[in-house]
Write a protein that holds these residues in place. Sequence first.
Motif, PDB file in Angstrom:
ATOM      1  N   ASN A 247     -10.957  12.682  -5.757  1.00 28.54           N
ATOM      2  CA  ASN A 247     -10.088  13.235  -6.986  1.00 28.54           C
ATOM      3  C   ASN A 247      -9.831  12.005  -7.879  1.00 28.54           C
ATOM      4  O   ASN A 247      -8.983  11.966  -8.762  1.00 28.54           O
TER       5      ASN A 247
ATOM      6  N   LEU B  34       0.644  -1.180  11.454  1.00 30.94           N
ATOM      7  CA  LEU B  34      -0.398  -1.954  10.918  1.00 30.94           C
ATOM      8  C   LEU B  34      -0.138  -3.395  10.462  1.00 30.94           C
ATOM      9  O   LEU B  34      -1.238  -4.143  10.773  1.00 30.94           O
TER      10      LEU B  34
ATOM     11  N   HIS C 151      -4.609   7.797   8.786  1.00 29.92           N
ATOM     12  CA  HIS C 151      -5.096   7.415   7.755  1.00 29.92           C
ATOM     13  C   HIS C 151      -6.288   6.434   7.546  1.00 29.92           C
ATOM     14  O   HIS C 151      -6.123   5.351   8.142  1.00 29.92           O
TER      15      HIS C 151
ATOM     16  N   VAL D 103      -7.715   9.666  -7.165  1.00 29.25           N
ATOM     17  CA  VAL D 103      -6.309   9.275  -7.293  1.00 29.25           C
ATOM     18  C   VAL D 103      -5.772   9.524  -5.855  1.00 29.25           C
ATOM     19  O   VAL D 103      -6.550  10.170  -4.869  1.00 29.25           O
ATOM     20  N   TYR D 104      -4.702   8.850  -5.460  1.00 30.82           N
ATOM     21  CA  TYR D 104      -3.918   9.230  -4.225  1.00 30.82           C
ATOM     22  C   TYR D 104      -3.081  10.558  -4.416  1.00 30.82           C
ATOM     23  O   TYR D 104      -2.057  10.485  -5.067  1.00 30.82           O
ATOM     24  N   SER D 105      -3.404  11.592  -3.928  1.00 34.01           N
ATOM     25  CA  SER D 105      -2.579  13.051  -4.296  1.00 34.01           C
ATOM     26  C   SER D 105      -1.424  13.156  -3.271  1.00 34.01           C
ATOM     27  O   SER D 105      -0.323  13.324  -3.825  1.00 34.01           O
TER      28      SER D 105
ATOM     29  N   ILE E 164      -7.963   2.375   2.678  1.00 39.98           N
ATOM     30  CA  ILE E 164      -7.684   2.076   3.980  1.00 39.98           C
ATOM     31  C   ILE E 164      -9.099   2.086   5.008  1.00 39.98           C
ATOM     32  O   ILE E 164      -9.113   1.345   6.020  1.00 39.98           O
TER      33      ILE E 164
ATOM     34  N   GLY F 198     -10.773  11.512   1.766  1.00 40.50           N
ATOM     35  CA  GLY F 198     -10.604  11.413   0.306  1.00 40.50           C
ATOM     36  C   GLY F 198     -11.069   9.792   0.003  1.00 40.50           C
ATOM     37  O   GLY F 198     -11.535   9.204   0.795  1.00 40.50           O
ATOM     38  N   ASP F 199     -10.873   9.852  -1.360  1.00 42.90           N
ATOM     39  CA  ASP F 199     -11.306   8.630  -1.755  1.00 42.90           C
ATOM     40  C   ASP F 199     -10.325   7.423  -1.393  1.00 42.90           C
ATOM     41  O   ASP F 199     -10.899   6.197  -1.156  1.00 42.90           O
TER      42      ASP F 199
ATOM     43  N   TYR G  26       1.001  -1.098   0.227  1.00 38.79           N
ATOM     44  CA  TYR G  26      -0.034   0.044   0.314  1.00 38.79           C
ATOM     45  C   TYR G  26       0.983   1.139   0.105  1.00 38.79           C
ATOM     46  O   TYR G  26       1.762   1.231   0.810  1.00 38.79           O
ATOM     47  N   PRO G  27       0.655   2.254  -0.710  1.00 36.62           N
ATOM     48  CA  PRO G  27       1.617   3.401  -0.794  1.00 36.62           C
ATOM     49  C   PRO G  27       1.804   4.089   0.350  1.00 36.62           C
ATOM     50  O   PRO G  27       0.783   4.404   1.121  1.00 36.62           O
TER      51      PRO G  27
ATOM     52  N   CYS H 182      -4.725  14.716   0.990  1.00 35.51           N
ATOM     53  CA  CYS H 182      -4.622  16.332   0.847  1.00 35.51           C
ATOM     54  C   CYS H 182      -5.838  16.671   1.643  1.00 35.51           C
ATOM     55  O   CYS H 182      -5.916  17.745   2.101  1.00 35.51           O
ATOM     56  N   SER H 183      -7.149  16.042   1.657  1.00 34.82           N
ATOM     57  CA  SER H 183      -8.080  16.398   2.230  1.00 34.82           C
ATOM     58  C   SER H 183      -8.047  16.390   3.901  1.00 34.82           C
ATOM     59  O   SER H 183      -8.693  17.282   4.445  1.00 34.82           O
TER      60      SER H 183
ATOM     61  N   ARG I 141      10.790   6.834   8.435  1.00 33.70           N
ATOM     62  CA  ARG I 141      10.758   8.253   8.635  1.00 33.70           C
ATOM     63  C   ARG I 141      10.525   8.778   9.803  1.00 33.70           C
ATOM     64  O   ARG I 141      10.393   7.951  11.016  1.00 33.70           O
TER      65      ARG I 141
ATOM     66  N   THR J 208       0.310  11.321  -1.649  1.00 31.80           N
ATOM     67  CA  THR J 208       1.499  10.156  -1.962  1.00 31.80           C
ATOM     68  C   THR J 208       1.976  10.405  -3.394  1.00 31.80           C
ATOM     69  O   THR J 208       2.681   9.707  -3.879  1.00 31.80           O
TER      70      THR J 208
ATOM     71  N   ASP K 208      -8.354   7.630   1.473  1.00 37.00           N
ATOM     72  CA  ASP K 208      -8.943   7.530   3.193  1.00 37.00           C
ATOM     73  C   ASP K 208      -9.939   6.809   3.438  1.00 37.00           C
ATOM     74  O   ASP K 208     -10.146   6.079   4.223  1.00 37.00           O
TER      75      ASP K 208
HETATM   76  C1  TPP Z   1      -1.281   4.011   7.633  1.00 37.12           C
HETATM   77  C2  TPP Z   1      -0.834   4.834   6.512  1.00 37.12           C
HETATM   78  N1  TPP Z   1      -0.690   4.309   5.169  1.00 37.12           N
HETATM   79  C3  TPP Z   1      -0.468   4.953   4.218  1.00 37.12           C
HETATM   80  C4  TPP Z   1      -0.213   6.417   4.463  1.00 37.12           C
HETATM   81  C5  TPP Z   1       0.033   7.151   3.050  1.00 37.12           C
HETATM   82  N2  TPP Z   1      -1.117   7.893   2.613  1.00 37.12           N
HETATM   83  C6  TPP Z   1      -1.054   9.193   3.084  1.00 37.12           C
HETATM   84  S1  TPP Z   1      -2.317  10.010   2.107  1.00 37.12           S
HETATM   85  C7  TPP Z   1      -2.729   8.379   1.233  1.00 37.12           C
HETATM   86  C8  TPP Z   1      -3.501   8.406   0.124  1.00 37.12           C
HETATM   87  C9  TPP Z   1      -4.420   9.455   0.062  1.00 37.12           C
HETATM   88  O1  TPP Z   1      -5.382   9.602  -0.821  1.00 37.12           O
HETATM   89  P1  TPP Z   1      -6.762  10.174  -0.710  1.00 37.12           P
HETATM   90  O2  TPP Z   1      -7.325   9.694   0.513  1.00 37.12           O
HETATM   91  O3  TPP Z   1      -7.303   9.829  -2.138  1.00 37.12           O
HETATM   92  O4  TPP Z   1      -6.348  11.587  -0.378  1.00 37.12           O
HETATM   93  P2  TPP Z   1      -6.031  12.886  -1.587  1.00 37.12           P
HETATM   94  O5  TPP Z   1      -4.544  13.103  -1.488  1.00 37.12           O
HETATM   95  O6  TPP Z   1      -6.091  12.160  -3.039  1.00 37.12           O
HETATM   96  O7  TPP Z   1      -6.612  14.037  -1.068  1.00 37.12           O
HETATM   97  C10 TPP Z   1      -1.996   7.354   1.630  1.00 37.12           C
HETATM   98  C11 TPP Z   1      -1.716   6.125   1.025  1.00 37.12           C
HETATM   99  C12 TPP Z   1      -0.388   7.012   5.632  1.00 37.12           C
HETATM  100  N3  TPP Z   1      -0.117   8.029   5.898  1.00 37.12           N
HETATM  101  N4  TPP Z   1      -0.623   6.231   6.591  1.00 37.12           N
END
Ligand code: TPP
Lengths: 615, 615, 349, 349
Positions: free
Chosen positions: D137, B318, D84, D139-141, D115, D108-109, B262-263, D67-68, B340, D143, D111
């Motif tokens: 949006n 996690l 997250h 997409v994951y922004s 997960i 977010g989409d 997962y990213p 971002c949200s 990090r 990251t 969030d």
């Molecule tokens: C436990 C955990 N896993 C992964 C991340 C990394 N991470 C931060 S935001 C994000 C995805 C955000 O996507 P979205 O909810 O669509 O928000 P956007 O930035 O697009 O608004 C991820 C994978 C994290 N902060 N914490």
Amino acid sequence: MEKEIVYLDEITVRFAGDSGDGMQLAGKQFSNASASSGVDVNTFPDFPSEIRAPEGTLYGVSAFQIKLGSNSVNTHGDMIDVLVAMNASSLKVNIGNLKAGGMIIASTKGFDARNLKLAKYDSNPLEDGSLSKFNLIPLDIESIVKEELKGSGIHPKIVRKSKNFFALGLTYWLFNRPMEPTVKWLNTKFKSKADVLEANIRVLTAGWNYALKNDAFKNQYNFQPASFEKGTYRNISGNHAVALGLVVASKKANIPLFLGTYPITPATDILQYISGYKKYGIRHLQAEDEIAGITSAIGASYGGSLAATTTSGPGLSLKIEALGLAVITELPLVIINVQRGGPSTGLPTKPEQSDLYQAMYGRHGEAPLPVIAAASAADCFDMTIEASRLALKYMTPVILLTDGYIAQGTEPWKIPTMDELPDLAPKFCDDPKNFAPYKRDPKTLARMWAVPGMQGMEHRIGGLEKQDITGVVNQDPDNHQKMVELRQEKIDRITNDIPKLEVMGNPEAELLVIGWGSSYGAIKSAVDEKLKEGTKVAFVHLKHMNPFPSNLGEIVEKYDTILVPEMNMGQLKNILQARFIKPMIGLNKVQGQPFKTSDIKFKIDEILSQKEVVQ
Amino acid sequence: MEKEIVYLDEITVRFAGDSGDGMQLAGKQFSNASASSGVDVNTFPDFPSEIRAPEGTLYGVSAFQIKLGSNSVNTHGDMIDVLVAMNASSLKVNIGNLKAGGMIIASTKGFDARNLKLAKYDSNPLEDGSLSKFNLIPLDIESIVKEELKGSGIHPKIVRKSKNFFALGLTYWLFNRPMEPTVKWLNTKFKSKADVLEANIRVLTAGWNYALKNDAFKNQYNFQPASFEKGTYRNISGNHAVALGLVVASKKANIPLFLGTYPITPATDILQYISGYKKYGIRHLQAEDEIAGITSAIGASYGGSLAATTTSGPGLSLKIEALGLAVITELPLVIINVQRGGPSTGLPTKPEQSDLYQAMYGRHGEAPLPVIAAASAADCFDMTIEASRLALKYMTPVILLTDGYIAQGTEPWKIPTMDELPDLAPKFCDDPKNFAPYKRDPKTLARMWAVPGMQGMEHRIGGLEKQDITGVVNQDPDNHQKMVELRQEKIDRITNDIPKLEVMGNPEAELLVIGWGSSYGAIKSAVDEKLKEGTKVAFVHLKHMNPFPSNLGEIVEKYDTILVPEMNMGQLKNILQARFIKPMIGLNKVQGQPFKTSDIKFKIDEILSQKEVVQ
Amino acid sequence: MKNLLDEAISRPHIGTLEYQPKDFKPDVDVRWCAGCGGFSILSPVQRMMPDLGIPKEKIAFISGIGCSGRFPYYMDVYGFHGIHGRAIAIASGLKISRPDLSVWVATGDGDNMSIGGNHFIHGCRRNVDLNVIMFNNEVYSLTKGQYSPTSHKGQITKSSPLGALDEPFNPAALALGSGATFVARGFDKDRAHLQHLFKRAAEHKGFAFVEVYVNCNIFNDGAFDSFAKKDVREDKTVMLEHGKPLIFGKEKDKGVKLDGFKPTVVSLTDGSHSVADLLVHDEKDSTLAFILGNMTYNPEVPRPLGIFQSLERPSYDDSVQFQIDHEIETKGAGSISELLKGKESWEVK
Amino acid sequence: MKNLLDEAISRPHIGTLEYQPKDFKPDVDVRWCAGCGGFSILSPVQRMMPDLGIPKEKIAFISGIGCSGRFPYYMDVYGFHGIHGRAIAIASGLKISRPDLSVWVATGDGDNMSIGGNHFIHGCRRNVDLNVIMFNNEVYSLTKGQYSPTSHKGQITKSSPLGALDEPFNPAALALGSGATFVARGFDKDRAHLQHLFKRAAEHKGFAFVEVYVNCNIFNDGAFDSFAKKDVREDKTVMLEHGKPLIFGKEKDKGVKLDGFKPTVVSLTDGSHSVADLLVHDEKDSTLAFILGNMTYNPEVPRPLGIFQSLERPSYDDSVQFQIDHEIETKGAGSISELLKGKESWEVK
Ligand SMILES: Cc1ncc(C[n+]2csc(CCOP(=O)(O)OP(=O)(O)O)c2C)c(N)n1
Ligand SMILES: Cc1ncc(C[n+]2csc(CCOP(=O)(O)OP(=O)(O)O)c2C)c(N)n1
Ligand code: SF4
Ligand code: SF4
Ligand SMILES: [Mg+2]
Ligand SMILES: [Mg+2]
């Protein structure tokens, strides 16, 4: 035959039978009746992880062990004096723990061909002489009970199910315990089931009378009353004590309680108790998983409740990320982890002390938090109050470790009055002008607490590193170093706010035993016995694991040899070694079973005899 | 003016500007061109956690630092020799690290009133004399570029965006590096965007020519070529090295690769690389969360793939529960954790070494597993191979720790040939008659591996404690103790299968420095410099954290004083103290920034001067 | 050139594939309570298996934690007893990496809808080719009787002594809303029907979700009596059969008809309605599936059992394979040495 | 006798409740990219807030990561930037323990649907009184550009360079399938409509889910252009209004009609159909909501925007309060000393 009354110091009784035989119930009744009649009692329910394992199997045996005595009873007993065995399997798995000369009350119906085969007996032990070194009393309980209830019109199924009350009646006579508490309990429980009520009471009395009249029972045993402090008592399990502790802590803090949790053995009881406490104004959420359990509690804490979450090993592992959030947002939170055998699903119904590392070190990043551990079932109450005190006073999550042994086992508990307990009231900030979310109390370093609903103090907090005092998101290198150190320092300062350790036993000893958690009882008994034998041994028991009491360093320095018995591979030992740079000896039992007094005594002997050789 | 060519040993350049200024790109090009022309290079990209922070702000500064030299370059440089500053904020946040006399190439357009205000400058530092102790070269890059492209018809937006190539051209001239690699790269990258291609190449050349002709640039600097071993090289980041390492490990193991992940910053790159490797037959799942990331990998491992999962702190937290499952099912699994800043979300784009505790101790129950750590970007490749080797050979999950510094920083890497690398082929059981899922290799204690699809070895495994050899669910006390000990013993035995440590520096020294992970470069440089100064100091660097190399005990014993520098509060130090019962000194930098060579040197000096005082 | 795994798993099967149900029974005690509804799943699964003609070694059962979690121990194929809630995620990794296998998931209402809810909905949308059997007893049994996300509002359990407050999930609706391609439901009292559903699930290429009402006679005995008990069953349930009208009742005297979108019960004997008025089931109509799914907790209509929906959509594992094949076909199998070299390498001589 | 918390939060509000939007703007930089769709949520939220007449201190915004996730920093009320995926769980604990608050979630989409999917579906079914705004949006922004569970099949992102293979969630359908009472959708190009939706969400007692299409101009620019761009918008979207027929098109010349369950576009000008033939929206009809939700990815029909469904059902937090009140009313407030004593205590004298 005239029966002789023999006075005992202590004795251990074990009720064992099939999962369906009602042994847990019998054991619980026996311990309640015993405790309320003035002896000290310690119990240990021991049942399989299957819900209803197939009848008669070895892995389906369910047992309940009680030790009773007139002096302080710290464990549920190493070896059994009296074994009630309802079937062949229950004899087989328990006979190894029966003292030579011990009594076996065996229900012969449970030793028929089918049962013998399931228990993997080639011949019937009740008949083949193999039990000759014990005091074997085989009884056809089933027929006696049937006879007793003949003509009563009670359904045969109910008749059969009342067997355990016969055994209970026998033991009540045998140890001269009152039947009234059980009769009272039956009356409440089966108010609306007249036939069950009648059957059980008649069978209970039949058991008593049978023992009274039958020659096989030569002696009746009795105890001097234990020397309890004046007060009101009840038997309590650790899980029950935690539930009550949470309720009382919230009353003493004068803020509402919120429990966010997810069921898991052996912690589920706590949720179950709490879920019945609505009339005390208590809110809880049985969440979708452990993560929602703890994060909903964090939400409630943010909102100004005393928030708690309860779990066991696998659940604690799932709560780890959120624990870090509670650390950095510096919100009060009580995490109760009822340890069980690991790793992974492991031995879900068996106790272990192997989550200490995780509690101390198991988070990403530098995320220190207080860790405390309860020493016995009743101590779970005090430690829950203590966890709440630290959480609220220092604005921090606190982990309280208990385990399956004390969580489910019981002992008499002197019920405190509200005035005896510490005041836990938090200080909500009431000065918007002076408010900043990360301004700290100069003494405790706790940050200021303002909650939604309070005008003029609207602020934002979260999981990103934040600027000192203002709480604004901040990535400055020096600020990060400072905040990491402040969070550490805040926890370290708790050292000065917890009781110093008292060394028990012989302060001139060469050997110090350091214990923690539920092994208190076994270690205490072992040390007491060794002291009686004239051995020089000392003992401290840790309840605060992080930070340690301020005088632990001094104590550790004083003793040549240090023994650390744990139900793990040496977790506390390692932590102590790192801290005090001193080698220690571990006694590491990882068997899903609590320590026996003899385990500890044996190790003490071994160490001391080797020391002699060396000298 | 005739320009003088000055030969240097090493130099540090930092490109700094707004997030939109293309500094990462310029830095990357510069380091590639430098490395491929024979100097050693070490880089560190340093950017804000905001995606596009508002233009001109202090927190929106994005920088890329490169150290180049003719000897082995271990770090990205403590202090900057040449700073390219595209705007006022980028000067402000970086000036503190510029050496006295260092060069500033400043783009004057970035110092207009608006930019000065955002950078919180009261007057223009390019004009107010405050930079007099530096070699300040203010250039109106924007006008020069506009001029250069006048009449080309290229869109003004593209013209403005090419500024970074002007700065790049300047530095190419300044350090006499070839422009061809960049031109080649531009040609591929903008194949289909002729205007962008033309603009960038023209501006790049203009930069070179400007420096060549302008008097402000008095000297051209050059380096003796670094003494690299013969071979093919490329610049590589730690994340890229991990991705390649996984692919290569699966080829050397001759089984397929599966990545479940997962990213999360700063680990996401690894997934991104892998997701483009379909033509190598590689499968992966970008899962719904970290738990599915690791559990899908466990599923793939059960199916016979080399399975991996990648993450950073919060994600590791996690994955904890599932890690325990991998431990008890004894399945091979590679977990890569790119550390990090913590706790919680912490400093997501900044490096730290604070997940060591969690990697070592962070599971419920007794759940030992190997932990290894990479020392540099290129070392990430070797350590990924090593993690895979241990996982497959010992049937165990293995945690590899890297961090945001080496994950994103680059260094030249000698590309290995497949033959140079160890054979990692696992042994699937091929003898159904002899198969039992928990039968072990007598030497490694690895259990037998049979995977679905293999006839006659159908079996069941899972998270409950299991019987030795048969793997049948089992709750027997002695069996549990045995299995806990076997799992521990298996990991302990790895000690004999990993290289012994070599002590670098002066073996007669009084002071030993023990390092781990990404601080290798800074410690190595510091120790080398101290040795050159005649100081007696020794150094070992740990790559295997659990178990430790077999001779670490000996080494630790040999030295009076031990310094453990870490980007955490003393995690390795504590682990070493517990293990070797010896006090050590920590140097604990928790600032989201890698160590500087000078940090370590300073501490070494401090320790040694105190020792003198004491003596 | 096969890799080691391919080599190990592609050995030809020795012996017959004409299995008997008993071939799938391992030599262990089943440790469920006597009378547990779980037996009613185990037996049809074992009976159905021989029909698939798949070698035993190519079948894997993955489970989470709960009474249902023990299922893999009772099947003599490959089995993995995972952790709570993660069976679908484990199984997804297995299936994506091993498309040659027939992968099954045994899970519970708590395991799958509470802690495992996220993996469930993602499994539905991703359409990994798994066969998921959910033992829905509307309670957490292994932990001895707390309410679950399918427990009904007001249900008294050990953790809801005053009645549960949560609205239950409607598993069929949740699966449909998540994009599941195959959604079915059966109950422990009709093993033959279950056997049919499991077979259909196995044949479905993609994520197949079969919810089974199973009675937990210890912690939630009689939960389904209101419609599942022998005497009321035919009047309180309706069987969904593709292309057939919704007729039910002991005497086949009732049917379900749509009033707008609202399903209503009509009599076929009072002259008001005939079979032609009735709703005809169509497994391919996802709106209809949702309407049928929504009948679940509606006391005015019979409870539907059978296959709500069965759509064809490429499975995720197939898509992965396709993408790999396509890449290799169009770009050639990647060369590792070129991958390592990248585009910007240099030689030191 | 009030407890400390009650005492602290029940002090009367000092000053006016006649807020201006600017009263909700804290003194910080908004750290989104210039042009980010997020601004189009922030501004209508700030504009709508004064209408609620709720004291600022009684409002809390909870977010996850993305971002949200930064949203709470931009609202001058109480705010919690969680971890997250867990915003709904945190918010649930807050709301259940503090029913006096107006609790909002910004997510977010990734969030919320990746997960955080489990908390989302449980939030929907449990009906805690939260207002959830999902920044979709696709997409994951944060990251930096990986595909998300709402990214379309084939979408090229940094983590799907060869095209994403997953079928996307349809958020409205997922919410409906999970039992959500209030489900709505808007997009960043129509702030006035968003303001209306947020107001309706705030007024809804229970879980209100508002999906907002927001353009990420950095990592997924133009994702919604096919229907959201000015020139096509009126022809490619249809506004849902309770009790009104589904008319759309620049010239209001088209409408949506149902063919069986199948929505189809008809012309209102070619004489074939009139307004009377059109589907009339009904927020209370959950089957209709599902049909409308299913139009989302159907290229043959316009994309629906507005309120899909708005049903009344007791909120979870209200039920908790009711159960507590009821217990106290019927059994009396519990006495702690009796609780501690239990039923089987004894005296030692
Ligand atoms: C436990 C955990 N896993 C992964 C991340 C990394 N991470 C931060 S935001 C994000 C995805 C955000 O996507 P979205 O909810 O669509 O928000 P956007 O930035 O697009 O608004 C991820 C994978 C994290 N902060 N914490
Ligand atoms: C992480 C974790 N949390 C909680 C548990 C405890 N637990 C085991 S099974 C179970 C619920 C099972 O319910 P269900 O899936 O309905 O299965 P059933 O026993 O009813 O078949 C729970 C909560 C666990 N084993 N692991
Ligand atoms: S407790 Fe219930 S579900 Fe579990 S085995 Fe027994 S009857 Fe079956
Ligand atoms: S990256 Fe995209 S979603 Fe994030 S702030 Fe920038 S435009 Fe908005
Ligand atoms: Mg269940
Ligand atoms: Mg997004």
